[in-house]
Motif scaffolding. Structure first.
Motif, PDB file in Angstrom:
ATOM      1  N   GLY A 123      50.195  30.079  35.263  1.00  0.00           N
ATOM      2  CA  GLY A 123      49.201  31.105  35.561  1.00  0.00           C
ATOM      3  C   GLY A 123      49.749  32.436  36.040  1.00  0.00           C
ATOM      4  O   GLY A 123      49.128  33.106  36.862  1.00  0.00           O
ATOM      5  N   ARG A 124      50.883  32.867  35.532  1.00  0.00           N
ATOM      6  CA  ARG A 124      51.424  34.168  35.923  1.00  0.00           C
ATOM      7  C   ARG A 124      50.555  35.279  35.368  1.00  0.00           C
ATOM      8  O   ARG A 124      50.185  35.264  34.200  1.00  0.00           O
ATOM      9  N   SER A 125      50.292  36.300  36.208  1.00  0.00           N
ATOM     10  CA  SER A 125      49.387  37.359  35.764  1.00  0.00           C
ATOM     11  C   SER A 125      49.999  38.137  34.593  1.00  0.00           C
ATOM     12  O   SER A 125      49.277  38.626  33.727  1.00  0.00           O
ATOM     13  N   ASP A 138      69.110  33.338  35.935  1.00  0.00           N
ATOM     14  CA  ASP A 138      68.008  33.483  34.980  1.00  0.00           C
ATOM     15  C   ASP A 138      67.331  34.821  35.239  1.00  0.00           C
ATOM     16  O   ASP A 138      66.732  35.012  36.293  1.00  0.00           O
ATOM     17  N   GLY A 139      67.506  35.749  34.310  1.00  0.00           N
ATOM     18  CA  GLY A 139      66.801  37.035  34.439  1.00  0.00           C
ATOM     19  C   GLY A 139      67.666  38.173  34.933  1.00  0.00           C
ATOM     20  O   GLY A 139      67.179  39.289  35.079  1.00  0.00           O
ATOM     21  N   PHE A 140      68.903  37.931  35.180  1.00  0.00           N
ATOM     22  CA  PHE A 140      69.845  38.977  35.569  1.00  0.00           C
ATOM     23  C   PHE A 140      71.208  38.628  34.987  1.00  0.00           C
ATOM     24  O   PHE A 140      71.628  37.474  35.120  1.00  0.00           O
ATOM     25  N   PRO A 141      71.924  39.560  34.394  1.00  0.00           N
ATOM     26  CA  PRO A 141      71.520  40.932  34.120  1.00  0.00           C
ATOM     27  C   PRO A 141      70.498  41.010  32.988  1.00  0.00           C
ATOM     28  O   PRO A 141      70.420  40.139  32.151  1.00  0.00           O
ATOM     29  N   ARG A 142      69.750  42.105  33.001  1.00  0.00           N
ATOM     30  CA  ARG A 142      68.683  42.295  32.017  1.00  0.00           C
ATOM     31  C   ARG A 142      68.862  43.601  31.250  1.00  0.00           C
ATOM     32  O   ARG A 142      68.096  43.888  30.354  1.00  0.00           O
ATOM     33  N   THR A 143      69.849  44.370  31.636  1.00  0.00           N
ATOM     34  CA  THR A 143      70.193  45.600  30.913  1.00  0.00           C
ATOM     35  C   THR A 143      71.720  45.688  30.883  1.00  0.00           C
ATOM     36  O   THR A 143      72.403  45.037  31.696  1.00  0.00           O
ATOM     37  N   SER A 154      66.633  32.760  39.901  1.00  0.00           N
ATOM     38  CA  SER A 154      65.752  33.477  38.970  1.00  0.00           C
ATOM     39  C   SER A 154      65.317  34.758  39.653  1.00  0.00           C
ATOM     40  O   SER A 154      64.668  34.721  40.703  1.00  0.00           O
ATOM     41  N   THR A 155      65.656  35.889  39.044  1.00  0.00           N
ATOM     42  CA  THR A 155      65.258  37.151  39.676  1.00  0.00           C
ATOM     43  C   THR A 155      63.740  37.339  39.591  1.00  0.00           C
ATOM     44  O   THR A 155      63.136  37.922  40.492  1.00  0.00           O
ATOM     45  N   GLY A 156      63.123  36.805  38.524  1.00  0.00           N
ATOM     46  CA  GLY A 156      61.661  36.891  38.426  1.00  0.00           C
ATOM     47  C   GLY A 156      61.006  36.135  39.575  1.00  0.00           C
ATOM     48  O   GLY A 156      60.104  36.655  40.244  1.00  0.00           O
ATOM     49  N   GLY A 202      54.801  44.612  33.406  1.00  0.00           N
ATOM     50  CA  GLY A 202      55.820  44.056  32.513  1.00  0.00           C
ATOM     51  C   GLY A 202      56.984  44.995  32.304  1.00  0.00           C
ATOM     52  O   GLY A 202      57.696  44.915  31.302  1.00  0.00           O
ATOM     53  N   GLU A 203      57.178  45.897  33.275  1.00  0.00           N
ATOM     54  CA  GLU A 203      58.311  46.820  33.171  1.00  0.00           C
ATOM     55  C   GLU A 203      59.463  46.322  34.018  1.00  0.00           C
ATOM     56  O   GLU A 203      59.258  45.544  34.957  1.00  0.00           O
ATOM     57  N   LEU A 204      60.643  46.795  33.706  1.00  0.00           N
ATOM     58  CA  LEU A 204      61.797  46.360  34.489  1.00  0.00           C
ATOM     59  C   LEU A 204      61.870  47.142  35.796  1.00  0.00           C
ATOM     60  O   LEU A 204      61.566  48.340  35.835  1.00  0.00           O
ATOM     61  N   VAL A 205      62.281  46.446  36.819  1.00  0.00           N
ATOM     62  CA  VAL A 205      62.568  47.073  38.112  1.00  0.00           C
ATOM     63  C   VAL A 205      63.854  47.892  37.927  1.00  0.00           C
ATOM     64  O   VAL A 205      64.725  47.525  37.118  1.00  0.00           O
ATOM     65  N   HIS A 206      63.937  48.986  38.662  1.00  0.00           N
ATOM     66  CA  HIS A 206      65.079  49.895  38.512  1.00  0.00           C
ATOM     67  C   HIS A 206      66.420  49.165  38.693  1.00  0.00           C
ATOM     68  O   HIS A 206      66.571  48.327  39.584  1.00  0.00           O
ATOM     69  N   LEU A 265      62.353  35.354  42.424  1.00  0.00           N
ATOM     70  CA  LEU A 265      62.695  36.030  43.684  1.00  0.00           C
ATOM     71  C   LEU A 265      61.752  37.222  43.931  1.00  0.00           C
ATOM     72  O   LEU A 265      61.199  37.378  45.031  1.00  0.00           O
ATOM     73  N   LEU A 266      61.535  38.014  42.869  1.00  0.00           N
ATOM     74  CA  LEU A 266      60.667  39.189  43.027  1.00  0.00           C
ATOM     75  C   LEU A 266      59.218  38.771  43.257  1.00  0.00           C
ATOM     76  O   LEU A 266      58.531  39.347  44.111  1.00  0.00           O
ATOM     77  N   ARG A 267      58.758  37.751  42.506  1.00  0.00           N
ATOM     78  CA  ARG A 267      57.366  37.294  42.690  1.00  0.00           C
ATOM     79  C   ARG A 267      57.146  36.775  44.112  1.00  0.00           C
ATOM     80  O   ARG A 267      56.095  36.978  44.708  1.00  0.00           O
ATOM     81  N   ASP A 268      58.162  36.125  44.657  1.00  0.00           N
ATOM     82  CA  ASP A 268      58.062  35.629  46.031  1.00  0.00           C
ATOM     83  C   ASP A 268      57.910  36.799  47.016  1.00  0.00           C
ATOM     84  O   ASP A 268      57.095  36.743  47.942  1.00  0.00           O
TER      85      ASP A 268
HETATM   86  P1  AMP Z   1      60.910  36.930  34.583  1.00  0.00           P
HETATM   87  O1  AMP Z   1      60.318  35.903  35.493  1.00  0.00           O
HETATM   88  O2  AMP Z   1      62.371  36.788  34.395  1.00  0.00           O
HETATM   89  O3  AMP Z   1      60.145  37.022  33.278  1.00  0.00           O
HETATM   90  O4  AMP Z   1      60.716  38.346  35.312  1.00  0.00           O
HETATM   91  C1  AMP Z   1      59.430  38.814  35.657  1.00  0.00           C
HETATM   92  C2  AMP Z   1      59.495  40.311  35.941  1.00  0.00           C
HETATM   93  O5  AMP Z   1      60.388  40.567  37.024  1.00  0.00           O
HETATM   94  C3  AMP Z   1      60.014  41.167  34.796  1.00  0.00           C
HETATM   95  O6  AMP Z   1      59.012  41.475  33.839  1.00  0.00           O
HETATM   96  C4  AMP Z   1      60.488  42.400  35.555  1.00  0.00           C
HETATM   97  O7  AMP Z   1      59.377  43.190  35.954  1.00  0.00           O
HETATM   98  C5  AMP Z   1      61.082  41.793  36.814  1.00  0.00           C
HETATM   99  N1  AMP Z   1      62.524  41.485  36.684  1.00  0.00           N
HETATM  100  C6  AMP Z   1      63.106  40.253  36.770  1.00  0.00           C
HETATM  101  N2  AMP Z   1      64.435  40.337  36.647  1.00  0.00           N
HETATM  102  C7  AMP Z   1      64.709  41.653  36.482  1.00  0.00           C
HETATM  103  C8  AMP Z   1      65.906  42.398  36.293  1.00  0.00           C
HETATM  104  N3  AMP Z   1      67.115  41.797  36.252  1.00  0.00           N
HETATM  105  N4  AMP Z   1      65.809  43.730  36.144  1.00  0.00           N
HETATM  106  C9  AMP Z   1      64.629  44.352  36.206  1.00  0.00           C
HETATM  107  N5  AMP Z   1      63.457  43.724  36.374  1.00  0.00           N
HETATM  108  C10 AMP Z   1      63.486  42.387  36.511  1.00  0.00           C
END
Ligand code: AMP
Length: 198
Positions: free
Chosen positions: A142-144, A98-103, A44-46, A70-74, A48-51
């Motif tokens: 409880g995600r912000s 889960d969460g990639f690709p997103r565009t 899950s990229t979400g 709530g914006e997408l990472v570049h 991974l990023l939250r971690d």
């Molecule tokens: P999610 O847990 O999948 O809802 O992702 C939470 C947040 O992580 C999103 O609102 C984006 O800010 C970022 N994010 C996760 N996956 C991606 C991705 N593939 N591309 C860009 N931003 C992402």
């Protein structure tokens, strides 16, 4: 029940699934179980990023504000991060993403990243926005970015504008399976598994 893995079209020896869906559509809930049943890693990229944000790493400091808003990472940064992770997961028999690709740009980059593309099957968890709103309001972890109504609205909008075009992208490649996510969790999981057998 027929084992899911037994009937999936294979690329080499891997079983690779991408989950697409609005926030609250159940990608995480079902992705974890599906990966376990397929015997492949779940990414899950979400998560991974939250971690990274929680640990205050350089990446976390770069992306924290994006997640909060709530914006997408570049795209370029995401492709680099996921590319590195997928390289680590190579040889593990595939993955559930889960969460990639997103565009569409990420999907195109992913086709260059993974020989044969990142997915044999792309499951679209279809969910009406009003149901997504209710689910996010009640989500237990409880995600912000779930807590603030305006951020939720923005994430839904970002989903429709940036991510939903992937439905057409993968349909054109013959990889898309659409599942009604507005059902009880067991029914959704059953529908996902039967979609994988199609
Ligand atoms: P999610 O847990 O999948 O809802 O992702 C939470 C947040 O992580 C999103 O609102 C984006 O800010 C970022 N994010 C996760 N996956 C991606 C991705 N593939 N591309 C860009 N931003 C992402």
């Amino acid at each position: 029940m027929t084992p899911v893995t037994g009937t999936l079209r294979r690329i080499g020896t891997s079983t690779s699934v991408v989950l697409i869906g609005a926030p609250g559509s159940g990608k995480g809930t079902h992705g974890v179980v599906l990966a376990e049943r397929l015997g492949v890693p779940y990414l899950s990229t979400g998560d991974l990023l939250r971690d990274h944000v929680a640990r205050g790493t350089a990446l976390g400091r770069r992306v924290g504000a994006c997640l909060d808003r709530g914006e997408l990472v570049h795209d370029d940064l995401m492709v680099a991060v996921v590319g590195e992770r997928l390289a680590e997961l190579e040889g593990r028999g595939g993955h559930v993403l889960d969460g990639f690709p997103r565009t569409v740009a990420q999907a195109e980059a992913a086709e260059r990243l993974v020989p044969g593309g990142p997915a044999e099957v792309v499951v679209f968890l279809a969910l009406p926005d009003d149901v997504a709103r209710k689910r996010l309001a009640h989500r237990a972890d409880g995600r912000s970015d779930d807590a603030d109504g305006a951020t939720v609205e923005h994430r839904l909008e970002v989903f429709h504008v940036e991510t939903e075009p992937l439905v057409g992208f993968y349909r054109a490649r013959g990889l898309l399976r659409s599942v009604d996510a507005d059902q009880p969790p067991d029914a959704v999981l059953t529908a996902i598994e039967s979609a994988l057998r199609q």
